[in-house]
Scaffold this motif. Structure first.
Motif, PDB file in Angstrom:
ATOM      1  N   THR A  38      63.792 -42.356  10.010  1.00  0.00           N
ATOM      2  CA  THR A  38      63.673 -42.344  11.463  1.00  0.00           C
ATOM      3  C   THR A  38      65.099 -42.296  11.990  1.00  0.00           C
ATOM      4  O   THR A  38      66.060 -42.420  11.222  1.00  0.00           O
ATOM      5  N   SER A  39      65.268 -42.111  13.276  1.00  0.00           N
ATOM      6  CA  SER A  39      66.632 -42.044  13.795  1.00  0.00           C
ATOM      7  C   SER A  39      66.714 -42.578  15.215  1.00  0.00           C
ATOM      8  O   SER A  39      65.741 -42.586  15.953  1.00  0.00           O
ATOM      9  N   ILE A  40      67.907 -43.010  15.536  1.00  0.00           N
ATOM     10  CA  ILE A  40      68.255 -43.400  16.898  1.00  0.00           C
ATOM     11  C   ILE A  40      69.042 -42.209  17.461  1.00  0.00           C
ATOM     12  O   ILE A  40      70.037 -41.789  16.876  1.00  0.00           O
ATOM     13  N   HIS A  41      68.590 -41.655  18.562  1.00  0.00           N
ATOM     14  CA  HIS A  41      69.227 -40.455  19.116  1.00  0.00           C
ATOM     15  C   HIS A  41      69.007 -40.407  20.625  1.00  0.00           C
ATOM     16  O   HIS A  41      68.208 -41.148  21.174  1.00  0.00           O
ATOM     17  N   LEU A  42      69.723 -39.490  21.274  1.00  0.00           N
ATOM     18  CA  LEU A  42      69.586 -39.291  22.712  1.00  0.00           C
ATOM     19  C   LEU A  42      68.972 -37.930  23.049  1.00  0.00           C
ATOM     20  O   LEU A  42      69.101 -37.444  24.177  1.00  0.00           O
ATOM     21  N   ASP A 133      54.413 -41.623  19.627  1.00  0.00           N
ATOM     22  CA  ASP A 133      55.182 -41.208  18.457  1.00  0.00           C
ATOM     23  C   ASP A 133      54.865 -42.094  17.254  1.00  0.00           C
ATOM     24  O   ASP A 133      54.505 -41.594  16.184  1.00  0.00           O
ATOM     25  N   PRO A 134      54.955 -43.423  17.380  1.00  0.00           N
ATOM     26  CA  PRO A 134      54.586 -44.263  16.228  1.00  0.00           C
ATOM     27  C   PRO A 134      53.113 -44.137  15.838  1.00  0.00           C
ATOM     28  O   PRO A 134      52.783 -44.158  14.653  1.00  0.00           O
ATOM     29  N   SER A 157      59.269 -47.345  13.057  1.00  0.00           N
ATOM     30  CA  SER A 157      59.020 -46.284  14.031  1.00  0.00           C
ATOM     31  C   SER A 157      58.899 -46.841  15.443  1.00  0.00           C
ATOM     32  O   SER A 157      59.424 -46.265  16.399  1.00  0.00           O
ATOM     33  N   ILE A 158      58.212 -47.980  15.589  1.00  0.00           N
ATOM     34  CA  ILE A 158      58.101 -48.619  16.900  1.00  0.00           C
ATOM     35  C   ILE A 158      59.470 -49.056  17.396  1.00  0.00           C
ATOM     36  O   ILE A 158      59.824 -48.832  18.565  1.00  0.00           O
TER      37      ILE A 158
END
Length: 193
Positions: A38-42, A133-134, A157-158
């Motif tokens: 999963t990723s943290i993104h903008l 999404d989750p 994911s959450i």
């Protein structure tokens, strides 16, 4: 500025390119158990910003195309491309619908009202994504990987979807409020009908 198909296509392409770049190169990828990630993104912020500036269809389509291309070019995310397209398009559609059809942000000059509707509409679109999404990932993994793997990945994911929603809402709102006066002053502000 008069609304034209050429302008809409070009602006949608610009949003797609920007969302691809932000999603692909400005992300923190988190590897999960079982080889998933999963990723943290903008990237979602670009989708919301596009919907605020161009409306739900163009903004949502641009964000969806850009982040789907990002998924297709990453071996870890390639299986999620259809889900990405659907969810990111929905972010833009929900944001654009609320901002332009309910809040009428393009037809007012009152900064507080614009800010309020930008936050509400972007928050609604991103909340949709943070919930679905989750959920979609969970059911996909439940069918393919089995229940234990799906439950482990669901928590991550959450968490990542929630972080992405909050940071994207902040970034999109700040950028939109900063761009709006400059676009109006230069005559480049795109008024939706």
């Amino acid at each position: 500025m008069k609304t034209t198909k050429t302008f809409q296509i070009a602006a949608t392409g610009l949003v797609a390119a920007l969302s691809y770049v932000v999603f692909t190169f400005l992300q923190i990828k988190i590897t999960l158990p079982g080889g998933d990630a999963t990723s943290i993104h903008l990237g979602n912020a670009v989708c919301v910003l596009g919907a605020l500036l161009l409306g739900g269809v163009c903004g949502g389509l641009g964000g969806a195309i850009g982040m789907t291309i990002g998924d297709l070019l990453d071996p870890v995310y390639v299986i999620y491309a259809p889900k990405t397209f659907l969810l990111k398009f929905c972010i833009g559609m929900i944001t654009g619908l609320i901002a332009h059809r309910v809040g009428h942000i393009t037809h007012t000059g009152e900064q507080r009202r614009i800010l309020r509707w930008a936050v509400l509409s972007g928050g609604a679109g991103l909340l949709f994504n943070a919930v679905f999404d989750p959920l979609l990932s969970y059911f996909y993994k439940l069918l393919i990987l089995g229940k234990p793997a799906a439950e482990v990945v669901l928590v991550y994911s959450i968490a990542s979807s929630s972080i992405n929603a909050v940071t994207s809402l902040l970034a999109a709102t700040i950028i939109y409020m900063a761009l709006l006066p400059a676009l109006k002053k230069s005559g480049l502000f795109h008024t939706l009908s």
